[in-house]
Design an enzyme around this catalytic site. Structure first.
Site, mmCIF file in Angstrom:
data_model
loop_
_atom_site.group_PDB
_atom_site.id
_atom_site.type_symbol
_atom_site.label_atom_id
_atom_site.label_comp_id
_atom_site.label_asym_id
_atom_site.label_seq_id
_atom_site.Cartn_x
_atom_site.Cartn_y
_atom_site.Cartn_z
ATOM 1 N N ARG A 54 0.810 -1.207 0.084
ATOM 2 C CA ARG A 54 0.023 -0.089 0.157
ATOM 3 C C ARG A 54 0.706 1.061 -0.153
ATOM 4 O O ARG A 54 0.357 2.323 -0.403
ATOM 5 C CB ARG A 54 -1.036 -0.071 1.142
ATOM 6 N N TYR A 107 -14.887 15.657 -16.540
ATOM 7 C CA TYR A 107 -15.526 14.274 -16.325
ATOM 8 C C TYR A 107 -16.395 14.219 -15.270
ATOM 9 O O TYR A 107 -16.190 14.865 -14.235
ATOM 10 C CB TYR A 107 -14.276 13.586 -15.949
ATOM 11 N N ASP A 179 -6.472 17.898 -15.246
ATOM 12 C CA ASP A 179 -6.785 16.421 -15.725
ATOM 13 C C ASP A 179 -6.359 16.264 -17.024
ATOM 14 O O ASP A 179 -6.767 16.796 -17.910
ATOM 15 C CB ASP A 179 -8.087 16.143 -15.592
ATOM 16 N N LYS A 204 -6.985 5.000 -19.823
ATOM 17 C CA LYS A 204 -7.015 5.336 -20.880
ATOM 18 C C LYS A 204 -5.660 5.202 -21.834
ATOM 19 O O LYS A 204 -5.588 4.401 -21.934
ATOM 20 C CB LYS A 204 -7.556 6.785 -20.933
HETATM 21 C C1 LIG Z 1 -11.964 8.186 -17.453
HETATM 22 C C2 LIG Z 1 -11.656 9.512 -16.904
HETATM 23 C C3 LIG Z 1 -11.519 9.735 -15.697
HETATM 24 C C4 LIG Z 1 -11.673 8.675 -14.368
HETATM 25 O O1 LIG Z 1 -10.652 7.776 -14.307
HETATM 26 P P1 LIG Z 1 -10.885 6.333 -13.871
HETATM 27 O O2 LIG Z 1 -9.571 5.678 -14.323
HETATM 28 O O3 LIG Z 1 -11.923 5.690 -14.661
HETATM 29 O O4 LIG Z 1 -11.196 6.413 -12.459
HETATM 30 C C5 LIG Z 1 -10.999 11.073 -15.338
HETATM 31 N N1 LIG Z 1 -10.974 12.160 -16.168
HETATM 32 C C6 LIG Z 1 -11.129 11.836 -17.342
HETATM 33 C C7 LIG Z 1 -10.695 13.034 -18.564
HETATM 34 C C8 LIG Z 1 -11.488 10.551 -17.840
HETATM 35 O O5 LIG Z 1 -11.677 10.270 -19.265
#
Ligand SMILES: *Cc1c(COP(=O)(O)O)cnc(C)c1O
Length: 391
Positions: A54, A107, A179, A204
């Site tokens: 962890r 998001y 982000d 992603k």
């Molecule tokens: C998918 C996504 C998230 C969330 O990420 P997870 O890995 O599903 O927790 C956050 N920001 C954007 C722009 C995303 O496309």
């Protein structure tokens, strides 16, 4: 400085090198120490590799080394999902009584943190129109600690002026967190424009194969040390095998992303010219209202586009059903093309009113181009649009 393809393959080279060319998977929950002093030290080493899973492990450290070098930050850390990266950072950086600014177009999970989670903890929030350069300044209060940015935004592909917001935030001693999931460090490096901290849904593009959930934070070591302290408590730890898969995915990001960029651009141009398409949201199109801003901070525009058809929701649904290659699915950024109807997908995270407040039209389709051949994806999308036009 080496090129990004070299960085993606060699930046973790100094971490646990042994004679195996591929890194071992450290499938262990705990590490042993030689003596009491080493044990005590390992327990407090931020983002360490040798204590307890962890707290961090070598597979995490390897991923972090690659991401930090691609984002050109001092350090990085790995979490179990993109949302774990966001909530861990936010819980580490704000307290009751503080104020956080976010974007209206963001998001769905990020919107829910701002609209539902933080207010419950005594943190007030304001969501602003990111396309209005004065909106962030107007939202500032003496209690503002954090500004959460996302550019291009999911799923409207709206662009935020990173330079302007970073400058404003610095002048008021406010931290900026961006982000960078849609752009990746290859298309855009937020810290180049003065942003403090970057996070990703590594689920992603960074991983790129739609087979794990993971998140990454990148920024100054001092900031990440504080976030790591909280991460040890929230416990959103990425499993060793998933970290190993993420490193494997990262190796080819510089090869995959140019194809995503080319496919996104080609699909946006082809669909924009189709009579049954009312609007295409894609920052690489000269018709995008912020194309110039996007071009000034991005070197490519990614594989995701928003599509509105003249027939609204019914037509959007028929279009999704007619696509041969993109499957109906919630994710994006993998080698396979996927398409989704965001307003349906976000019902689990946001109320109807909150979805309306995000500005996402009910008939919007988010098409995430994979790395298939450009001509195949374009022909498929145009055939689906033709079929919808003739029903
Ligand atoms: C998918 C996504 C998230 C969330 O990420 P997870 O890995 O599903 O927790 C956050 N920001 C954007 C722009 C995303 O496309």
């Amino acid at each position: 400085m080496s090129g990004t393809s070299t960085v993606a393959i060699h930046a973790d080279r100094g971490i646990r090198t042994d004679r195996s060319v591929a890194p071992p998977i450290y499938q262990t929950a705990a590490f042993s120490a030689a003596d009491a002093e080493a044990f005590a030290q390992a327990a407090v080493d931020p983002r360490g590799q040798d204590f307890y899973l962890r707290f961090g492990n070598p597979n995490h450290a390897q991923v972090a080394a690659v991401v930090a070098e691609l984002e050109r930050t001092e350090a990085a850390m790995v979490t179990a999902s993109g949302m774990a990266a966001l909530t861990t950072a936010v819980l580490a950086l704000v307290s009751a009584g503080d104020h956080v600014i976010g974007q209206q177009s963001t998001y769905g999970g990020t919107a829910s943190v701002l609209l539902n989670l933080l207010p419950r903890l005594g943190v007030s929030t304001t969501l602003v129109d990111q396309t209005d350069p004065t909106a962030f300044e107007k939202a500032l209060t003496p209690q503002t600690r954090l500004i959460l940015l996302e550019t291009p935004s999911n799923p409207l592909l709206q662009v935020t002026d990173l330079r302007a917001v970073a400058e404003l935030a610095r002048a008021h001693d406010v931290l900026t967190v961006a982000d960078n999931t849609f752009a990746t460090p290859l298309n855009q490096r937020p810290t180049d424009f003065g942003i403090d901290l970057v996070w990703h849904s590594a689920t992603k593009y960074l991983n790129g194969h739609t087979d794990i959930s993971a998140g990454v934070l990148a920024g100054p070591a001092e900031l990440l040390d504080r976030i790591w302290d909280t991460g040890v408590l929230t416990g959103a730890v990425l499993g060793p095998f998933d970290a190993w898969l993420l490193l494997r995915g990262l190796r080819t990001l510089p090869l995959r992303l140019p194809r995503h960029n080319a496919n996104g651009q080609a699909l946006a141009e082809a669909l924009q010219a189709h009579p049954t398409v009312a609007k295409v949201h894609y920052p690489g199109l000269p018709s995008h209202p912020q194309h110039e801003l996007a071009s000034s901070q991005m070197s490519g525009f990614g594989g995701v586009l928003g599509i509105e058809l003249t027939g609204g929701f019914e037509a959007a649904d028929a279009f999704l059903g007619r696509l041969r290659y993109p499957r109906r699915s919630a994710s994006l950024g993998g080698v396979e093309s996927l398409a989704v109807h965001p307003a349906s997908m976000w019902r689990g995270m946001l109320s109807e009113d909150q979805i309306a407040g995000s500005g996402v039209p009910l008939g919007l389709i988010r098409l995430a181009a994979g790395t298939e051949d450009t001509a195949d994806l374009v022909a498929d999308a145009l055939a689906a649009a033709d079929a919808v036009a003739h029903t």
